[in-house]
Motif scaffolding. Sequence first.
Motif, PDB file in Angstrom:
ATOM      1  N   PHE A  26       0.777  -1.117   0.102  1.00 26.67           N
ATOM      2  CA  PHE A  26       0.122   0.022   0.046  1.00 26.67           C
ATOM      3  C   PHE A  26       0.729   1.036   0.088  1.00 26.67           C
ATOM      4  CE2 PHE A  26      -1.983   3.411   2.055  1.00 26.67           C
ATOM      5  CZ  PHE A  26      -3.388   3.524   1.418  1.00 26.67           C
ATOM      6  N   SER A  60       1.070   3.995  -3.012  1.00 23.42           N
ATOM      7  CA  SER A  60       0.206   5.289  -3.080  1.00 23.42           C
ATOM      8  C   SER A  60       1.366   6.181  -3.075  1.00 23.42           C
ATOM      9  CB  SER A  60      -0.461   5.487  -1.543  1.00 23.42           C
ATOM     10  OG  SER A  60       0.586   5.097  -0.493  1.00 23.42           O
ATOM     11  N   ALA A  93       1.158   9.078  -6.266  1.00 23.28           N
ATOM     12  CA  ALA A  93       1.220  10.505  -5.943  1.00 23.28           C
ATOM     13  C   ALA A  93       2.396  11.025  -6.787  1.00 23.28           C
ATOM     14  CB  ALA A  93       1.620  10.543  -4.524  1.00 23.28           C
ATOM     15  N   ALA A 150      -4.911   2.130  -2.403  1.00 21.83           N
ATOM     16  CA  ALA A 150      -3.651   2.815  -2.541  1.00 21.83           C
ATOM     17  C   ALA A 150      -3.738   4.115  -3.523  1.00 21.83           C
ATOM     18  CB  ALA A 150      -2.635   1.758  -2.649  1.00 21.83           C
ATOM     19  N   SER A 151      -4.240   3.685  -4.811  1.00 21.72           N
ATOM     20  CA  SER A 151      -4.395   4.512  -5.798  1.00 21.72           C
ATOM     21  C   SER A 151      -5.216   5.949  -5.491  1.00 21.72           C
ATOM     22  CB  SER A 151      -4.937   3.956  -7.161  1.00 21.72           C
ATOM     23  OG  SER A 151      -4.066   2.969  -7.500  1.00 21.72           O
ATOM     24  N   ALA A 169      -5.539   6.751  -2.269  1.00 19.24           N
ATOM     25  CA  ALA A 169      -4.788   7.569  -1.420  1.00 19.24           C
ATOM     26  C   ALA A 169      -3.751   8.353  -1.752  1.00 19.24           C
ATOM     27  CB  ALA A 169      -4.182   6.803  -0.239  1.00 19.24           C
ATOM     28  N   GLY A 170      -2.947   7.801  -3.041  1.00 20.20           N
ATOM     29  CA  GLY A 170      -1.954   8.399  -3.698  1.00 20.20           C
ATOM     30  C   GLY A 170      -2.500   9.683  -4.614  1.00 20.20           C
ATOM     31  N   CYS A 171      -3.524   9.721  -5.299  1.00 21.84           N
ATOM     32  CA  CYS A 171      -4.356  10.818  -6.036  1.00 21.84           C
ATOM     33  C   CYS A 171      -4.352  11.851  -4.762  1.00 21.84           C
ATOM     34  CB  CYS A 171      -5.574  10.486  -6.274  1.00 21.84           C
ATOM     35  SG  CYS A 171      -5.326   9.313  -7.743  1.00 21.84           S
TER      36      CYS A 171
END
Length: 875
Positions: A24, A28, A32, A355-356, A358-360
């Motif tokens: 994760f 993430s 980001a 995770a994607s 959260a990364g955005c």
Amino acid sequence: MLSATLNTTLQTLRHRWPTFVGSFVALSLGVALIAVMGLALASSQDAPPRGPERFAVAPVVVKGQDTLTVPTSLDDRTQKLAQPRPVPDGVVAKLRRLGTVVQDRSFTVRAERGPADLVGHPWSTAAFAPYELDAGRAPRAADEVVVSGDWARPGTRLRTGDGTVRVVGTVAGLGFESAVFYTDARAAQLSPRSLQLVVDADASAVREAVRGSGDDGDGGQVLTGKGAQVLTGKEAQVLTGKGATALTGKGAAVLTRKGAAVLPGNGAQVLTGDARRYADADPDRDSEALTAMNAMFGTAGGVTGFVSVFVVASTFAFAVAQRRREFGLLRTAGATPGQIRRMVATEALVVGVLASAAGCALGSYGAPKLAAWAVHESLAPRWFTIGDYTWPYHLAFWTGLFVALCGAVAASWRAGRTGPTEALREASVDARAMTWGRWLVGSVLLATAAVTLVLALVTSPGDLLQRKTYISRPMLLITAVALLAPVLVRPLARLLAWLPARLPGAGGMLVRENAAAGVRRTAAVAAPVLVTVALAGSLLGATATLGGAKATEIRERTAADFVVTPAGDAGFDAATLKRLRAVPGGTAAAASSSSAVYVLEDGVALIKSDARAVEPGPFAATARLPLTAGKVRDLDDDSIIVNEEWARHTVGERVDVWLGDGTRKSLEVAAVMTTGTGNNGVYVTPRNAPTAPVDRVDVRLAPGADPATVASGLRAAVRASGGEVLTRDAWVRAMSPETNRTTRTGLFMVLGIALLYTGISVANTMVMATSDRVRELAVLRLAGATGPQVLRLVGAEALMVVMVGGLLGALVAALNLVGMWSALGLLSVWTSIEIPWATLGAVLGACAVLAVISAVAPAGLALRRGGMSVAGVRE
């Protein structure tokens, strides 16, 4: 079936949370990075509209011709002139009959303790900005000035390159320049050529006067408030868009609405309204800033995207590989290969989506921080901010999800195909770390990197010196070496541990065998170290090697003992040149000027080449050009010295060119230079650069002359006009090219992000790896090892893995730099390979510290919490 798979997935996530937390975090952060760079790149596409600055309240501005336009079969090609033309005298005379005419002049000013970007103007132009006095008075004498801003106050005396002046007034700075205003007479002495002027008259009358002064020249140009359109030839052309229509012919033009600039045959432009911004010092700075930012963020986005995808895929593959024992147990319990693959895919989907997302969110927070940093570092203009764009989030999200699924599913494919007993056996040791697919892809990429390098060296070695090439090529080689890393890990680990394994005690032997046996674990932890070391060595080494090669070229071409340069933009006048040539002890004083030459290649490309206007006799005595044919002394007013980059570069062949002021001329090739590092420029005589000021004088000592005496004489000769006398070595150091600041800072930004991401990934992967070795550590404790001994062993293994990654990264960097060095040799530039040892050492040191801490800390916690009970043994 779907609900059962999802339930199994959630149970697995709950019980193996350290592995999934590691995946994760890696994903993430990778998403980001992609989101941040995508947002920055999208925001650098458009600049806000900008109006006139220096001439915001000027009635009408008339500007001389400053562009060269050449019609081709495809479209008109335009280049900025190296020596813009002033407004013709006949036009100026007609304009004076219409109203007050104020000549504008701009020139560089160098003042002690003053801003580095000082620019001088006549005081009469200050009202057009408008500047208003907030202290003191206007200048009245040649040694009086008014300055903008608060860096000097009335009464301050300033030492400039043109003498000492006294500040008699100040005006508030307007933000776009740091100005120094002289009297009109003194400004005319410091900058004799006036390229534009302000006319206090009706705009239509000014247009008519300028149009009536036209001739049957080669072309005209119409500039509107929204941009520029170029009209050439004597045939009518129609410009469309925003209601604009213009017709040329013999100097005729129909003007557009929002202000216009007209260039009939005499080249003069009339600027009104928003079009007056084209009279500012750098009207294209916004577009140039956008181009620079696009290049910087595009490069950073490409490299960081590669790093993030590379590390995420490696992390997910390692996370799945850790679970081979679990897969073996499931197969023993009756699970089919398809069920295992569906379970892994579902797990990757759940982690990938969370995770994607959260990364955005993290990217939306980080992008404005990056923009503020870029503005603070002057890498971006003051107006640059992150805009409201959605496609970077889509790109980042779906890229992250795709990479997560590919990394997990590809790694689980082998586990799903093996039988229960085989899977349990493979869980103990990495006997077959390489699959046929990994062999195939890695070998193909390695072969592709080798073949493309050889082809580039054979066909076009200069391409290997281009930034886009030496930035992109390492990625191909990094991927190939990373895929083949399991093959290299075992011999490298045994090589590094050869000496420690022979020391007293079993520690060295255990380090060697653990690293060699756990090939997948070693390769996974080494991967982020590999990519960072390889990028740092390849990118910084390439720029340093290329800079060293250019410095070598400068050194080898300079045969003068002294080089004299002027203090201002006006160059040396005739009197100063006469004094320099009269200095005792100098056998040759070669005066030269900076200019440009334009050539139309293949009938469609208008190429600009930097040019120096030189006196053939003295220049031949003070320079050593890398000629492949011809002689410097054969240069005359009807010839030119070119380099092998030109399409026509045979001695005696004639080439049609446009000189720095736009004059078209046919010249004969007198000599040909090697290609070198590129942009070697050309050489012409002063008659082919008539308006270029002398900005350099090379002086060679007579036999037996005292260098100190000659240097003193040269300084005395330029004392009145201002100038600097440098020795040959000092000149070479001053002219040694440095990497473009934007490029250099962009590379450090990329490497900084890569190092940060690598550090987190190393720590993340080490925690994942160590958490899976609790039973192994417990067995060591049962075998008699103390807690500190176990921790030292874990730390040594982590250090070993970092060294393996560092060696692989250094190998990639070395191969890339050898390719560039070979290209330089083929271009007749022999220089040493510059390796950034300090940076590589810092990168390795940081990775080593993080890896050791990240391995020892969880191992220590596991031992403290009773890790031996996990092996089924009580103390």
